[in-house]
Design an enzyme around this catalytic site. Structure first.
Site, PDB file in Angstrom:
ATOM      1  N   ARG A 120      -0.255  11.562  -0.891  1.00 62.76           N
ATOM      2  CA  ARG A 120      -1.076  11.228  -2.434  1.00 62.76           C
ATOM      3  C   ARG A 120      -0.898  12.637  -3.153  1.00 62.76           C
ATOM      4  O   ARG A 120      -1.465  13.652  -2.435  1.00 62.76           O
ATOM      5  CB  ARG A 120      -2.467  10.819  -2.409  1.00 62.76           C
ATOM      6  CG  ARG A 120      -3.199  10.893  -3.672  1.00 62.76           C
ATOM      7  CD  ARG A 120      -4.397  10.184  -3.682  1.00 62.76           C
ATOM      8  NE  ARG A 120      -4.317   8.840  -3.729  1.00 62.76           N
ATOM      9  CZ  ARG A 120      -4.943   7.686  -4.182  1.00 62.76           C
ATOM     10  NH1 ARG A 120      -6.348   8.353  -4.836  1.00 62.76           N
ATOM     11  NH2 ARG A 120      -4.837   6.573  -4.120  1.00 62.76           N
ATOM     12  N   HIS A 147       2.266   3.494  -7.725  1.00 59.31           N
ATOM     13  CA  HIS A 147       1.523   3.371  -6.673  1.00 59.31           C
ATOM     14  C   HIS A 147       1.504   1.929  -5.741  1.00 59.31           C
ATOM     15  O   HIS A 147       1.114   1.184  -6.019  1.00 59.31           O
ATOM     16  CB  HIS A 147      -0.069   3.148  -7.526  1.00 59.31           C
ATOM     17  CG  HIS A 147      -1.144   3.253  -6.458  1.00 59.31           C
ATOM     18  ND1 HIS A 147      -1.247   3.570  -5.319  1.00 59.31           N
ATOM     19  CD2 HIS A 147      -2.612   3.325  -6.626  1.00 59.31           C
ATOM     20  CE1 HIS A 147      -2.459   3.699  -4.606  1.00 59.31           C
ATOM     21  NE2 HIS A 147      -3.281   3.586  -5.701  1.00 59.31           N
ATOM     22  N   GLN A 150      -0.965   0.168  -3.512  1.00 58.56           N
ATOM     23  CA  GLN A 150      -1.823  -0.655  -4.488  1.00 58.56           C
ATOM     24  C   GLN A 150      -1.075  -2.128  -4.864  1.00 58.56           C
ATOM     25  O   GLN A 150      -1.856  -3.140  -4.825  1.00 58.56           O
ATOM     26  CB  GLN A 150      -1.991   0.217  -5.735  1.00 58.56           C
ATOM     27  CG  GLN A 150      -3.090  -0.705  -6.638  1.00 58.56           C
ATOM     28  CD  GLN A 150      -4.603  -0.686  -5.783  1.00 58.56           C
ATOM     29  OE1 GLN A 150      -5.172   0.195  -5.471  1.00 58.56           O
ATOM     30  NE2 GLN A 150      -4.984  -2.101  -6.155  1.00 58.56           N
ATOM     31  N   CYS A 282      -7.683  -1.679  -9.903  1.00 62.13           N
ATOM     32  CA  CYS A 282      -7.134  -0.984  -8.784  1.00 62.13           C
ATOM     33  C   CYS A 282      -8.540  -0.177  -8.140  1.00 62.13           C
ATOM     34  O   CYS A 282      -8.542   0.002  -6.922  1.00 62.13           O
ATOM     35  CB  CYS A 282      -6.131  -0.083  -8.994  1.00 62.13           C
ATOM     36  SG  CYS A 282      -6.448   1.305  -9.988  1.00 62.13           S
TER      37      CYS A 282
END
Ligand code: CP
Ligand code: NVA
Length: 323
Positions: A120, A147, A150, A282
């Site tokens: 990340r 992302h 996700q 999210c």
């Protein structure tokens, strides 16, 4: 790759697998690979964790966080542990990388020690550089641009609620950020249409929208952009929103709150979608900014399932890459 016998029963198809592949945005992968991951994720979600196949026995996975995380860190660590692997969790600031060791040298060293690197970070280019130099798969667990982990969990949540992704219409309302981009990409790969309702200046990257519509010619999916949240959510199966101030955007906070104020997901907006529409986010959420407390915690919210699904989506992803 022929899966070892222990992998086959109960875990769904491993062909086509992503054996040894990196996942930076999912634009580098094919629809059938994404379908296979989602199918495996659904099987894991329906299987008691104590009975999960030990796909990652003896596998070491580095999880590096250069930005804060609650869900990503816990869901990766829980999933890896239940698949029999081991997560080495590292805060970027505690690594020599935080004192100037290069990405190249870090990639070469970690590749001698672990079987995959999950990172990340802020700039997407950092992930690309890590991937260029690493000899093990690199997985993007959030960059400012994408992302993908996700989005796999988002897709799994939609499958659980609607049985299929093909033909679904999902409205993303707010800042056309990393989560919006990844939702559009997964949508295009799986046959969904994602409409992004964003104010001028906050729209998703037009190259990604174009890529989605190109991909959609074979999957039936697609992407579009509007500045009108009310027409955007009309007839949609899901309304998705995310923070107005992503990590790295803090200096623009005041301007963003002002510009994005008409894009709040509240009960009136949800009332314009299909009666069976679900609400996705999210997380973390900012009550009263991008979403009201009553919607986030209301009967149409699927956000808690969505958060749990991070475990299954990422475990399936690692299974397909490393098993
Ligand atoms: N949604 C998400 O990635 O959450 P975290 O920042 O808590 O990991
Ligand atoms: N768009 C948000 C997602 C956080 C999980 C951010 O990048 O901060």
């Amino acid at each position: 790759m022929t899966p070892p016998a222990s992998h086959a029963p109960g875990f769904g198809p491993f062909a086509p697998s992503l054996a040894g592949a990196s996942v930076l945005s999912l634009m580098e992968h094919r629809p059938d690979a994404v379908d296979a991951i989602l199918q495996s994720a659904g099987i894991l979600a329906a299987t008691p964790r104590a009975e999960w196949p030990q796909l990652l026995t003896g596998r070491m996975i580095a999880l590096i966080f250069e930005r804060p995380s609650t869900r990503t860190r816990v869901s990766f660590e829980v999933g890896i542990t239940h698949l029999g692997g081991h997560a080495v969790v590292l805060a970027g600031r505690d690594m020599q990388m935080g004192r100037g060791e290069t990405i190249e040298d870090t990639a070469l060293v970690l590749s001698r020690m672990v079987d995959a690197i999950v990172l990340r970070t802020g700039p997407h280019a950092t992930l690309e550089e890590l991937d260029r130099h690493a000899t093990v798969p690199v997985i993007n667990s959030l960059s400012h641009a994408h992302h993908p982990c996700q989005a796999l969990a988002d897709a799994l949540t939609l499958i659980q609620r609607f049985g299929t992704l093909r033909g679904l219409r999902v409205a993303y309302v707010g800042d056309g950020n990393n989560c919006c981009a990844s939702l559009m990409i997964v949508g295009a790969l799986t046959g969904m249409h994602v409409v992004a309702a964003c104010p001028p200046g906050y729209t998703p990257d037009p190259e990604i929208v174009a890529w989605c519509n190109q991909m959609g010619t074979s999957t039936g999916g697609g992407a579009s952009v509007t500045d009108n949240p009310q027409s955007g959510v009309e007839g949609c199966h899901a309304i998705y929103t995310d923070t107005w101030i992503s990590m790295g955007d803090e200096q623009e906070a005041d301007r963003r709150r002002k510009d994005l104020d008409p894009y709040r997901v509240d009960a009136a907006l949800v009332g314009l979608a299909r009666p069976d529409a679900i609400v996705l986010h999210c997380l973390p959420a900012h009550h009263g900014e991008e979403i009201t407390y009553e919607v986030l915690h209301g009967p149409q919210s699927a956000v808690w399932d969505q958060a749990e699904n991070r475990i299954y989506a990422q475990a399936a992803l690692l299974g397909h890459i490393l098993a």
